[in-house]
Design a protein around this motif. Structure first.
Motif, PDB file in Angstrom:
ATOM      1  N   GLN A   9       0.824  -1.110   0.059  1.00  0.00           N
ATOM      2  CA  GLN A   9       0.108  -0.051   0.067  1.00  0.00           C
ATOM      3  C   GLN A   9       0.853   1.117  -0.004  1.00  0.00           C
ATOM      4  O   GLN A   9       1.927   1.172  -0.455  1.00  0.00           O
ATOM      5  N   VAL A  12       1.632   7.145   4.729  1.00  0.00           N
ATOM      6  CA  VAL A  12       0.827   8.075   5.435  1.00  0.00           C
ATOM      7  C   VAL A  12       1.869   9.060   6.390  1.00  0.00           C
ATOM      8  O   VAL A  12       2.601   8.593   6.863  1.00  0.00           O
ATOM      9  N   ALA A 140      -1.890   3.387   7.965  1.00  0.00           N
ATOM     10  CA  ALA A 140      -3.354   3.326   7.873  1.00  0.00           C
ATOM     11  C   ALA A 140      -4.049   1.800   7.480  1.00  0.00           C
ATOM     12  O   ALA A 140      -5.207   1.916   8.031  1.00  0.00           O
ATOM     13  N   SER A 245      -3.415   8.072  10.487  1.00  0.00           N
ATOM     14  CA  SER A 245      -4.414   7.140  10.608  1.00  0.00           C
ATOM     15  C   SER A 245      -5.768   7.436  11.363  1.00  0.00           C
ATOM     16  O   SER A 245      -6.904   7.050  10.870  1.00  0.00           O
ATOM     17  N   PHE A 248      -8.046   9.350   9.186  1.00  0.00           N
ATOM     18  CA  PHE A 248      -8.669   8.662   8.061  1.00  0.00           C
ATOM     19  C   PHE A 248      -9.766   8.038   8.541  1.00  0.00           C
ATOM     20  O   PHE A 248     -10.803   7.862   7.939  1.00  0.00           O
ATOM     21  N   THR A 254      -9.266  12.555   4.143  1.00  0.00           N
ATOM     22  CA  THR A 254      -9.457  11.342   3.353  1.00  0.00           C
ATOM     23  C   THR A 254      -8.413  10.989   2.816  1.00  0.00           C
ATOM     24  O   THR A 254      -7.155  11.502   2.252  1.00  0.00           O
ATOM     25  N   ARG A 255      -8.064   9.549   2.782  1.00  0.00           N
ATOM     26  CA  ARG A 255      -7.112   8.812   2.317  1.00  0.00           C
ATOM     27  C   ARG A 255      -7.220   8.807   0.776  1.00  0.00           C
ATOM     28  O   ARG A 255      -8.198   8.764   0.225  1.00  0.00           O
ATOM     29  N   GLN A 261      -2.520   5.138  -4.445  1.00  0.00           N
ATOM     30  CA  GLN A 261      -1.986   4.284  -3.357  1.00  0.00           C
ATOM     31  C   GLN A 261      -1.141   3.110  -4.228  1.00  0.00           C
ATOM     32  O   GLN A 261       0.265   3.109  -3.906  1.00  0.00           O
ATOM     33  N   GLU A 266       0.141   8.581  -3.314  1.00  0.00           N
ATOM     34  CA  GLU A 266      -0.554   9.244  -2.311  1.00  0.00           C
ATOM     35  C   GLU A 266      -0.263  10.413  -1.729  1.00  0.00           C
ATOM     36  O   GLU A 266      -1.267  11.209  -1.414  1.00  0.00           O
ATOM     37  N   ARG A 270      -2.608  13.847  -1.225  1.00  0.00           N
ATOM     38  CA  ARG A 270      -2.622  14.651   0.016  1.00  0.00           C
ATOM     39  C   ARG A 270      -2.409  15.897  -0.284  1.00  0.00           C
ATOM     40  O   ARG A 270      -2.926  16.914   0.401  1.00  0.00           O
TER      41      ARG A 270
END
Length: 302
Positions: A9, A12, A140, A245, A248, A254-255, A261, A266, A270
């Motif tokens: 993934q 974060v 996350a 995390s 989220f 919002t992720r 990802q 990501e 962000r």
């Protein structure tokens, strides 16, 4: 031991918001240290034997555990059942930049049960070495998997940090997803410097909850430093700083969609969502990344 890849993934980046009391620097060489010349006893005295000790891969002077998500959960359960307080660090590119600037964090990393690679650049760089990391272990995703493990095994989780109400909302979101999950407690400290009495009251609150897992959202590097500095006072087997995390899960952030990802973008999503705060941070991260790559290929002196 190389573990089988479960999934990969995206990173974060923790929110740097909470102001904590001054941190006492843990000694890398004194009694209880894990660093060179130390006794290997960690921040909280002798550690009990654990069945699973992962192999390591070093990326930019930080030793990462060679684990995927299932192996991380195995390690977490092993730590909890050993009943001796330990902590895990989730390290993304921003955290490595902070390690490069602050020698205290290198000591924190040496004291950790494991440092997890929470970033695609870290995993990619490891694959140029003889000890590649199998995948990214995202904070996350880890918080959800730990909640699932805890619901199955009867472990209690305490949620500490983030903005007012966020920890409670995050815990409720996980409780809704995993009805058997036991919430030991939630607490969001005020966004100001805590005095020693307030800090001790917070530790006592966590200890009275009899939690097996302490999830912290104080931001990088405050969370990692706070956990390491206070591990000897905490009566929680496993502590982890997880930052954004909480947001989220609570819906206050919002992720990125799965596409971002999977593509390692990501950070871009962000940055678009929160440009004022995150664009300067990510620009610094990119400069750090290029500097390290130039050093790796001998195009710049370290």
């Amino acid at each position: 031991m190389n573990q089988q890849v479960a999934f990969s993934q995206q990173p974060v980046y923790a929110d740097e918001t909470l102001v904590l009391p001054g941190h006492a620097r843990p000694s890398a060489n004194g009694p209880g240290a894990n660093g060179p010349g130390g006794t290997g006893q960690g921040f909280n005295g002798p550690r009990r034997f654990r069945e699973f000790v992962p192999d390591k891969s070093t990326v930019w002077s930080t030793s990462f555990a060679i684990v995927d998500m299932p192996a991380t959960l195995r390690l977490a359960e092993d730590i909890i059942r050993a009943r001796t307080p330990e902590y895990i660090v989730t390290a993304n590119l921003n955290y490595l930049m902070l390690v490069d600037r602050d020698p205290r964090l290198a000591e924190v990393n040496r004291g950790a049960a494991a440092v997890l690679a929470d970033g695609h650049p870290i995993v990619a760089r490891s694959r140029l070495s003889g000890s590649p990391l199998p995948c990214r272990v995202a904070g996350a995703d880890l918080i959800v998997e730990l909640a699932n493990l805890s619901a199955e095994q009867g472990f209690k989780i305490f949620f500490l940090g983030a903005a007012e109400g966020v920890a409670e909302k995050a815990s409720k979101a996980l409780k809704q997803q995993f009805p058997h999950l036991m919430i030991a407690g939630t607490y969001s400290p005020p966004f100001r410097e805590l005095n020693q009495a307030e800090n001790q009251d917070m530790i006592d609150m966590v200890n009275r909850s009899e939690a097996e897992i302490l999830l912290v959202a104080f931001g990088q590097p405050k969370g990692e430093l706070w956990i390491a500095d206070h591990l000897s006072q905490l009566k929680v087997p496993l502590s982890i700083q997880l930052g954004a995390s909480f947001d989220f899960l609570a819906g206050t952030a919002t992720r990125a969609p799965k596409f971002f990802q999977r593509c390692g973008l990501e950070w871009m999503y962000r940055a678009i969502c929160d440009p004022k705060r995150l664009v300067p941070r990510y620009a610094a991260n990119v400069r750090f990344l290029f500097r390290k790559l130039l050093e790796d290929f001998g195009l710049r002196k370290a």
